[in-house]
Design an enzyme around this catalytic site. Structure first.
Site, PDB file in Angstrom:
ATOM      1  N   SER A  15       0.851  -1.188   0.000  1.00 33.67           N
ATOM      2  CA  SER A  15       0.000   0.000   0.000  1.00 33.67           C
ATOM      3  C   SER A  15       0.887   1.239   0.000  1.00 33.67           C
ATOM      4  O   SER A  15       1.726   1.385  -0.887  1.00 33.67           O
ATOM      5  CB  SER A  15      -0.957  -0.021   1.202  1.00 33.67           C
ATOM      6  OG  SER A  15      -1.898   1.024   1.110  1.00 33.67           O
ATOM      7  N   THR A  16       0.765   2.112   0.997  1.00 26.71           N
ATOM      8  CA  THR A  16       1.527   3.356   1.021  1.00 26.71           C
ATOM      9  C   THR A  16       3.031   3.090   0.945  1.00 26.71           C
ATOM     10  O   THR A  16       3.569   2.335   1.741  1.00 26.71           O
ATOM     11  CB  THR A  16       1.222   4.154   2.299  1.00 26.71           C
ATOM     12  OG1 THR A  16      -0.187   4.303   2.425  1.00 26.71           O
ATOM     13  CG2 THR A  16       1.884   5.524   2.258  1.00 26.71           C
ATOM     14  N   HIS A  59      -2.562  -1.048  -3.515  1.00 28.40           N
ATOM     15  CA  HIS A  59      -3.714  -0.160  -3.354  1.00 28.40           C
ATOM     16  C   HIS A  59      -3.525   1.078  -4.221  1.00 28.40           C
ATOM     17  O   HIS A  59      -2.622   1.885  -3.989  1.00 28.40           O
ATOM     18  CB  HIS A  59      -3.863   0.258  -1.887  1.00 28.40           C
ATOM     19  CG  HIS A  59      -4.170  -0.872  -0.969  1.00 28.40           C
ATOM     20  ND1 HIS A  59      -3.902  -0.836   0.378  1.00 28.40           N
ATOM     21  CD2 HIS A  59      -4.737  -2.085  -1.194  1.00 28.40           C
ATOM     22  CE1 HIS A  59      -4.291  -1.971   0.941  1.00 28.40           C
ATOM     23  NE2 HIS A  59      -4.792  -2.751   0.001  1.00 28.40           N
ATOM     24  N   MET A 110      -0.171   1.106   5.271  1.00 30.55           N
ATOM     25  CA  MET A 110      -0.913   1.356   6.494  1.00 30.55           C
ATOM     26  C   MET A 110      -2.062   0.379   6.628  1.00 30.55           C
ATOM     27  O   MET A 110      -2.634  -0.062   5.632  1.00 30.55           O
ATOM     28  CB  MET A 110      -1.463   2.787   6.504  1.00 30.55           C
ATOM     29  CG  MET A 110      -2.042   3.209   7.849  1.00 30.55           C
ATOM     30  SD  MET A 110      -2.854   4.823   7.808  1.00 30.55           S
ATOM     31  CE  MET A 110      -4.475   4.365   7.194  1.00 30.55           C
ATOM     32  N   ASP A 155      -4.666  -4.800   5.956  1.00 37.12           N
ATOM     33  CA  ASP A 155      -5.044  -5.597   4.797  1.00 37.12           C
ATOM     34  C   ASP A 155      -3.910  -6.569   4.461  1.00 37.12           C
ATOM     35  O   ASP A 155      -2.752  -6.158   4.316  1.00 37.12           O
ATOM     36  CB  ASP A 155      -5.334  -4.692   3.589  1.00 37.12           C
ATOM     37  CG  ASP A 155      -5.904  -5.464   2.405  1.00 37.12           C
ATOM     38  OD1 ASP A 155      -6.531  -6.516   2.640  1.00 37.12           O
ATOM     39  OD2 ASP A 155      -5.735  -4.998   1.266  1.00 37.12           O
TER      40      ASP A 155
END
Length: 376
Positions: free
Chosen positions: A184-185, A210, A303, A306
């Site tokens: 993600s991030t 993401h 973050m 997930d």
């Protein structure tokens, strides 16, 4: 009015008054976020920055007097701050994605559009989560990684909403292996580092990063141009092949399927899972069911949680599971949760992850033929 020091302070930069108001309203609805200023263009934003110090900036790309990408370059040179690009999904947005990531944007999200209540709700969740993630980013570490060239929220659903839990049965080992990666991030750069380290004879790779709809294709094309292996945005039915990585398309879930001794992907719609679509949990659960011990799971920076449940299911199904070490994570959220869940076999720094994947791949292949099975 004095800003609340406990809340994430945000400066919203967008030439549309309606978007500025919408962004302000949806961000301020979250008790952890506070919009402390808005700006109609980069010149106004620069003046605001002389008066206030936000934790995060949301930035449009197409604006009068100076475009967002140029402003982002200047900002990173003079006053580095976490920046989330908030762009409409226009036809030229794909090129803007590469430019934004190259300029130092932490992430890219979809600008809120008018439409159904559900769409607006899901947009709000994604925007607020992106801002919270950006606030945790160590900008110095993020910029160093970029320079390192390797030549009221909605219910939080689980993967049950997309795919049932796998049956407790062993999956026959095959010579085809598959690597499943979730990020993600900070993942756009982390994936670049990992994929550039993989050789042409690497196992097939399936990835959930993401990212909004339409941007994943540009991201895949960007990686394809700098990696030895092929990289493409996944399409429903694509086979998982050696020397190729498939990236889940934005706003669609991706599942691993087994066809005889081979693997392919299924791309499908569905609700948000673990607050995301695509969801790492969905991919990992499908890998546990379809591949079992033939899979290798990797969870990178990001973050939230997930992927932690799905990785535990992969681990329980016999897959080798790897997590990025905190020392190299832009945001040590997803790996931390997976480690805490007991889902991780090895914790590996990012610069060693590609080699560790190939080492795990070799170990999996070696396990296919045991000494007592070799013909005499």
């Amino acid at each position: 009015m004095t800003a609340d020091p406990k809340r994430i302070k945000v400066l919203v930069v967008d030439d549309s008054a309606s978007v500025r108001q919408t962004m302000t309203d949806l961000l301020n609805e979250d008790p952890e976020i506070e919009v402390i200023g808005t700006a109609a263009d980069p010149y106004v934003a620069a003046k605001r920055l002389s008066q206030i110090v936000p934790d995060v900036i949301t930035l449009d790309i197409e604006m009068p007097r100076m475009d967002g990408i140029t402003f982002l370059h200047k900002l990173m040179e003079q006053h580095p701050l976490p920046v989330v690009i908030c762009s409409s999904l226009a036809a030229d947005g794909t090129q803007a994605l590469s430019q934004a990531l190259d300029a130092g944007a932490v992430s890219v999200i979809a600008k809120p559009l008018t439409g159904t209540r559900q769409f607006l709700l899901e947009s709000s969740i994604g925007i607020r989560d992106a801002v919270k993630a950006a606030a945790q980013v160590d900008v110095g570490r993020f910029r160093a990684l970029r320079r390192a060239k390797v030549e009221g929220p909605a219910p939080k659903l689980t993967a049950d909403a997309i795919i049932p839990r796998p049956l407790s049965r062993k999956i026959a080992k095959t010579t085809d292996k598959v690597v499943c990666i979730g990020a993600s991030t900070g993942g756009t750069e982390a994936l670049r580092v990992v994929l550039q380290d993989l050789p042409l004879d690497s196992p097939g790779v399936v990835i959930v990063q993401h990212m909004p709809e339409h941007f994943t294709r540009a991201f895949a094309n960007r990686l394809n141009g700098i990696c030895t292996i092929d990289v493409k945005e996944a399409e429903d039915g694509d086979p998982v092949l050696r020397g190729r990585a498939l990236i889940a398309p934005g706003n669609r879930h991706m599942l691993l399927r087994r066809d005889g001794a081979r693997y392919s992907v299924q791309v499908k719609d569905g609700p948000l899972v673990s607050r995301h679509r695509p969801s790492v949990d969905v991919l990992f659960r499908s890998a546990a069911a379809a591949a079992g011990a033939n899979a290798l799971g990797v969870i990178l920076t990001g973050m939230g949680d997930d992927g932690s449940r799905g990785m535990l299911e992969m681990h329980q199904a016999g897959a080798l599971t790897l997590a990025e070490d905190e020392s190299t994570c832009i945001v040590f959220g997803m790996p931390k949760e997976a480690i805490a869940a007991g889902a991780v076999d090895r914790v590996i720094p990012l610069d060693r992850m590609g080699r560790e994947i190939m080492r795990g791949y070799a170990d999996l292949n070696a396990a296919l033929i045991r000494p007592e099975e070799v013909p005499r």
